[in-house]
Enzyme design. Structure first.
Site, PDB file in Angstrom:
ATOM      1  N   ASP A  91      -0.412  -6.313  11.732  1.00 48.13           N
ATOM      2  CA  ASP A  91      -0.396  -7.770  11.597  1.00 48.13           C
ATOM      3  C   ASP A  91       0.457  -8.398  12.694  1.00 48.13           C
ATOM      4  O   ASP A  91       1.530  -7.883  13.050  1.00 48.13           O
ATOM      5  CB  ASP A  91       0.174  -8.131  10.224  1.00 48.13           C
ATOM      6  N   GLU A 136      -0.401  12.626  15.625  1.00 46.07           N
ATOM      7  CA  GLU A 136      -0.088  13.815  14.830  1.00 46.07           C
ATOM      8  C   GLU A 136      -1.035  13.958  13.641  1.00 46.07           C
ATOM      9  O   GLU A 136      -1.276  15.065  13.156  1.00 46.07           O
ATOM     10  CB  GLU A 136       1.349  13.735  14.315  1.00 46.07           C
TER      11      GLU A 136
END
Length: 525
Positions: A206, A248
């Site tokens: 956001d 990851e």
């Protein structure tokens, strides 16, 4: 806890159809009038039949709801009105079993004034350095520290009883974090890991371009460059660190980046930063062939140098719904000119919204569908005493706010509250049941049936580039792979290009087999 997403990336996000869920208004599972995770879980078969690849959830975290959940008090807890963390984990897992990934919303610019950090700061603890506290200007500190204005109207500063002021680029209940402090950066990286470890496939960021502030907090009107809080260069180090975390887990980002400078915009999409960002040029474009083509060309051009896919969106939880917007004489969008009771031709708006759906779903890249767009919902007029959006109050009542696009969905025409659940937290307009999903599912000509068919047929356009075809004025025509998309935005019917099969149309052809105005068609070459 769910299993972490494998650290692999099959590129699903490059061409995904992603459905935006505003939980509070989606479906009410416990009958209290507020949408919740139980309601979403019960509607997962509907979403699977719609054919979407992922769900983006606007903030579902613990919040006082002063700004629809974008005032977060605890990023690791589900708001009790929506359910529990255990339910969220079940929802993520159940959706994944249906082939639907989950994207959650992160709000890094600010927190709720009920967040433990801010409460400690107010109590005189050591936490004020995590925010932007400053003495005021004027003889007695009675003036704000600078001239910054809130995105919701009025000054971006609120004074405390002790005389200090704190910064909030949005509502006073949303104090801005100090992203120059290492604890703020570390906390957000930990939050990302928390959700990735629960199987979340992506994060929507956001207000992604607003986090960093000039430490001197200068006036905006002094004209210095760069801007004191928009698109500052130090932001990119933040997103590079985030990208390392996401990689990851094989997770992805989509940023809310409102920037007019296309070169600056593209920087956020470099291979070691955000994967994608919302394309607001297309959303805010009027229903005009030349301007839409320019928006499409510019969007593809600005993404090409960094190898990022474009995103296409017609509506979200912050803007007037597509049917209403396209039914107005001026179909452009401007936050500053929204007004109550703007006359709208819903029949015209619906025709254009159907055509726009086929246009957006045929373009290369990812598509975001805001809940209820697949039902053709119009903007609702909210009674003044029921408006909750702080934009209304902060504007002194001149802005109607965003609640009109957040009205709870109609699911079943014959049930109370159109099958939403309990008495809705925002009132549903009279006749809302006419848009109910169960009624539309049985109608092959409905907006829902159109979206289902379009999402199913979307692979016909392959994953290749777009090639424009010669077309009359007011008409957009292009090909990708072996499929053609033609959209007639003119007033008169046009002949279709050569093709072997009619795949889908947003409205019927005329008696001569021509494409009428405000209508789109998909063809096989």
């Amino acid at each position: 806890m769910g299993q972490p997403t494998p650290a692999t990336d099959d590129g699903w996000w490059r061409s995904a159809v992603i459905y935006q869920v505003y939980v509070r208004s989606f479906a009410d599972g416990d009958g209290d009038g507020t949408g919740d995770l139980a309601g979403v879980r019960a509607r997962l078969p509907y979403l699977a039949e719609l054919g979407v690849d992922a769900l983006w959830f606007t903030p579902w975290y613990r919040s006082p709801m002063k700004d629809g959940g974008y005032d977060v008090a605890d990023y690791r807890a589900i708001d009790p009105a929506f359910g529990t963390l255990a339910e969220a984990e079940k929802l993520i897992a159940e959706a994944r079993e249906l082939g639907i990934r989950t994207i959650v919303d992160i709000v890094p610019n600010h927190v709720s004034d009920q967040h433990p950090w801010f409460r400690a700061a107010l109590a005189g603890g050591p936490g004020r350095e995590l925010f932007h506290f400053r003495p005021g200007r004027g003889e007695h500190g009675e003036l704000p520290p600078n001239d910054w204005q809130s995105e919701f109207g009025g000054p971006a500063w609120t004074r405390l009883p002790d005389g200090d002021w704190y910064l909030h680029l949005f509502a006073p209940e949303q104090p801005d974090l100090n992203w120059a402090h290492p604890a703020v950066r570390q906390e957000h990286e930990d939050i990302l890991r928390f959700w990735f470890e629960r199987g979340v496939a992506g994060v929507r960021v956001d207000s992604a371009a607003l986090l960093a502030k000039d430490p001197e907090l200068p006036d905006v009107t002094d004209g210095r460059a760069p801007h004191p809080y928009v698109d500052r260069d130090e932001l990119h180090d933040v997103y590079r660190a985030w990208r390392a975390v996401a990689d990851e887990y094989g997770a992805v980002f989509v940023g809310e980046v409102w920037l007019p400078d296309t070169e600056r915009f593209a920087r956020y999409l470099r291979p070691d930063e955000l994967h994608t960002a919302f394309n607001f040029s297309f959303l805010t474009c009027p229903w005009d062939a030349d301007r839409l083509r320019t928006s499409i060309d510019d969007t593809l051009a600005e993404h090409a140098p960094v190898g990022a896919p474009a995103t296409w969106v017609l509506c979200n939880h912050d803007v007037t719904r597509t049917v209403t917007r396209y039914g107005r004489a001026d179909t452009g969008f401007d936050f500053a000119t929204k007004a109550f009771g703007t006359p709208t031709d819903l029949a015209l708006g619906t025709r254009r919204a159907r055509a726009a759906a086929l246009l957006s779903l045929a373009l290369p890249g990812a598509v975001y569908v805001y809940q209820g767009e697949e039902l053709g919902l119009p903007e609702a007029d909210i009674p003044l005493d029921r408006i909750e959006d702080p934009m209304h109050a902060r504007s002194g009542g001149t802005d109607p706010g965003r609640d009109g696009c957040r009205v709870p969905l109609p699911w079943a025409a014959g049930e109370p509250h159109a099958g939403f659940g309990g008495d809705p937290w925002l009132p549903q307009p009279d006749g809302w049941a006419a848009y109910a999903a169960d009624r539309q599912a049985e109608d092959p000509g409905s907006m829902l049936s159109l979206y289902r068919a379009a999402i199913r047929l979307r692979p016909e356009f392959g994953d290749g580039p777009l090639t424009w075809l010669p077309a009359p004025d007011g008409v957009l025509a292009f090909t990708r792979a072996d499929a053609l998309c033609v959209v007639n935005l003119a007033d008169t019917p046009v002949d279709l290009p050569a093709h072997t099969e009619l795949l889908l149309h947003s409205g019927p052809l005329d008696t001569a087999g021509r494409l009428p105005g405000d209508t789109a068609v998909w063809l096989r070459a």
